[in-house]
Design an enzyme around this catalytic site. Structure first.
Site, short mmCIF file in Angstrom:
data_model
loop_
_atom_site.label_atom_id
_atom_site.label_comp_id
_atom_site.label_asym_id
_atom_site.label_seq_id
_atom_site.Cartn_x
_atom_site.Cartn_y
_atom_site.Cartn_z
N LYS A 45 0.48 -1.30 -0.49
CA LYS A 45 0.49 0.36 -0.11
C LYS A 45 1.16 1.36 0.07
O LYS A 45 2.15 0.70 0.23
CB LYS A 45 -1.31 -0.01 1.50
CG LYS A 45 -0.82 -0.34 2.60
CD LYS A 45 -0.82 -0.26 4.25
CE LYS A 45 -0.18 0.28 5.18
NZ LYS A 45 -0.85 -0.80 5.69
N TYR A 269 14.76 31.56 5.60
CA TYR A 269 13.28 32.27 6.04
C TYR A 269 13.03 32.40 7.29
O TYR A 269 13.67 30.80 7.95
CB TYR A 269 12.42 31.09 5.86
CG TYR A 269 11.80 31.47 4.20
CD1 TYR A 269 11.55 32.29 3.57
CD2 TYR A 269 11.79 29.98 3.82
CE1 TYR A 269 11.07 32.32 2.37
CE2 TYR A 269 11.95 30.19 2.11
CZ TYR A 269 11.36 31.23 1.44
OH TYR A 269 11.12 30.87 0.02
C1 LIG Z 1 -0.25 -2.38 6.46
C2 LIG Z 1 -0.47 -3.66 7.79
C3 LIG Z 1 0.22 -4.20 7.61
C4 LIG Z 1 2.13 -4.08 7.45
O1 LIG Z 1 1.66 -3.67 8.24
P1 LIG Z 1 3.54 -3.84 8.67
O2 LIG Z 1 3.33 -3.42 10.39
O3 LIG Z 1 4.19 -2.71 8.07
O4 LIG Z 1 3.85 -5.29 8.15
C5 LIG Z 1 -0.72 -5.56 7.83
N1 LIG Z 1 -1.16 -6.03 7.90
C6 LIG Z 1 -2.55 -4.82 7.69
C7 LIG Z 1 -4.49 -4.63 7.58
C8 LIG Z 1 -2.77 -3.76 7.04
O5 LIG Z 1 -3.23 -2.49 6.97
#
Ligand SMILES: *Cc1c(COP(=O)(O)O)cnc(C)c1O
Length: 402
Positions: A45, A269
């Protein structure tokens, strides 16, 4: 060709360089840590936490069992790139998105009764048949079915035989803290909820609960899938500890201008920093519009020629200023490492910047902006991500489709 900016002289010199072989090693290391019967879902994601989802999906498609993304657009991007393995859409989703998910052979993860209702309405309207995963809330308090919602859920699903339950899963709230017994509580609740669903006639061929922290802690039932995110990218999944795999991303920029200023003269700035002595100031080609957090002004350090230099003054939209007094071998055009490990082995871990801001490495990676070209290193070979390559083609027309 030694550096990316030599390879790509037509670009502003700031790049996020992703080391595909380090990524391969992390994928393999996670595979080693999970039970032999278990399989990995690579969580891609947010464009693979800023690393580039398409490139990394292609890289590990043969090794992993499935992918997971948060948004329909992210799933469609992977399918459009030719990714064929299952894609779990962690959601939430609504209405017509379910139809599009089906069209792209994406597996919806259903996170609650409202979503289930919408899904079943689309199934009835369109003769949809397919597989879903169901999320159970064992203590995150966010998405997922609660215990008291299971009877109703089971009744609805039994009336919809075209919908197959491919998996049941839950998400841990605090697996990154091994001292917190709550993860054990969540594991027990998951067992109880899945047992209750079995009594109600709902069972699934597979379960998945573990994120990166739980994987590192060995909290994986043999045969369960795991959902690995941050560990793939080599950042620390635990609050404290040394469970980090290999960093995959290095964000670089260049010194565009090097100048001496006099004692007492300000930089940037707001004139928030004044030279405590005659000082050598380097202006570097990245800023907060690229995702280098403005609050790091006066707080962070970067790497130049393997040595640390403090960021002084405010971060500008496109520029950062460093005090490189005492690093007199530094020259205009030198590469600067903002995040990650440089060629000398020196490193500014994403965790270090995150700690200064009271956040986590995830936010640093996800914050690296879309105008920073991603470049993929495969041993000695460097390749620009296809998204950026297109833009610099002669005759590029922003209005035309990729
Ligand atoms: C983002 C996510 C993960 C991965 O988590 P990490 O801590 O990056 O391994 C696993 N399960 C769900 C449902 C997530 O949203």
């Amino acid at each position: 060709m030694s550096t990316v900016s030599e390879l790509l002289p037509e670009y502003r010199p700031t790049f996020a360089e992703v080391d595909l072989r380090a990524f391969d090693r992390n994928v393999a290391a996670i595979g080693q840590r999970i039970p032999a019967a278990s399989r990995m879902v690579a969580v891609l994601k947010a464009d693979a936490y800023g690393h580039g989802a398409v490139e990394l999906a292609r890289r590990c498609e043969a090794t992993v069992e499935a992918f997971a993304v948060a948004l329909l657009e992210e799933a469609v991007e992977l399918r459009a790139a030719g990714i064929a393995k299952p894609i779990l859409l962690l959601g939430p989703m609504r209405g017509v998105q379910f139809d599009l998910a089906l069209r792209h052979a994406v597996t919806p993860c259903v996170v609650g009764p409202e979503e289930l209702d919408e899904l079943l309405a689309r199934v009835r309207a369109n003769g949809w048949a397919g597989e879903i995963h169901l999320k159970l809330d064992t203590g995150m308090g966010r998405m997922g079915f609660r215990a008291e919602e299971l009877d109703e859920m089971a009744a609805r699903l039994q009336a919809a035989p075209d919908v197959r339950i491919g998996g049941l899963y839950t998400h841990f709230a605090n697996a990154s803290d091994p001292r917190d017994p709550f993860t054990t509580v969540q594991i027990e609740r998951f067992r109880a909820l899945t047992a209750r669903l079995r009594e109600l006639g709902i069972s699934a061929p597979l379960h998945h609960t573990a994120n990166s922290a739980a994987i590192m802690r060995g909290l994986v039932e043999p045969g369960d899938w795991v959902r690995a995110g941050i560990a793939l990218y080599g950042a620390e999944p635990m609050d404290v500890g040394q469970e980090r795999l290999e960093p995959v991303l290095r964000w670089t920029a260049r010194i565009a201008r090097l100048k001496w200023i006099l004692e007492g003269e300000p930089v940037g700035y707001g004139c928030t920093w004044r030279a405590p002595r005659r000082s050598l100031i380097a202006t570097v080609t990245a800023g907060y519009a690229d995702g280098y957090p403005r609050r790091l002004g006066g707080q962070a350090e970067v790497l130049v020629r393997g040595r640390r230099a403090p960021v002084v003054g405010r971060i500008s939209m496109d520029l950062i200023t460093l005090d490189v007094t005492g690093l007199e071998e530094v020259a205009a055009g030198d590469e600067v490492t903002l995040v990650g490990r440089d060629a000398t082995g020196a490193e500014v871990p994403a965790e270090e910047l995150a700690a200064k801001l009271g956040t986590i490495s995830y936010e640093i990676f996800c914050g690296i902006g879309s105008r920073v070209p991603r470049v993929y290193r495969d041993g000695g070979e460097l390749r620009l991500s296809s998204k950026f390559e297109r833009v610099m083609q002669p005759g590029y027309n922003p209005a035309s489709k990729p």
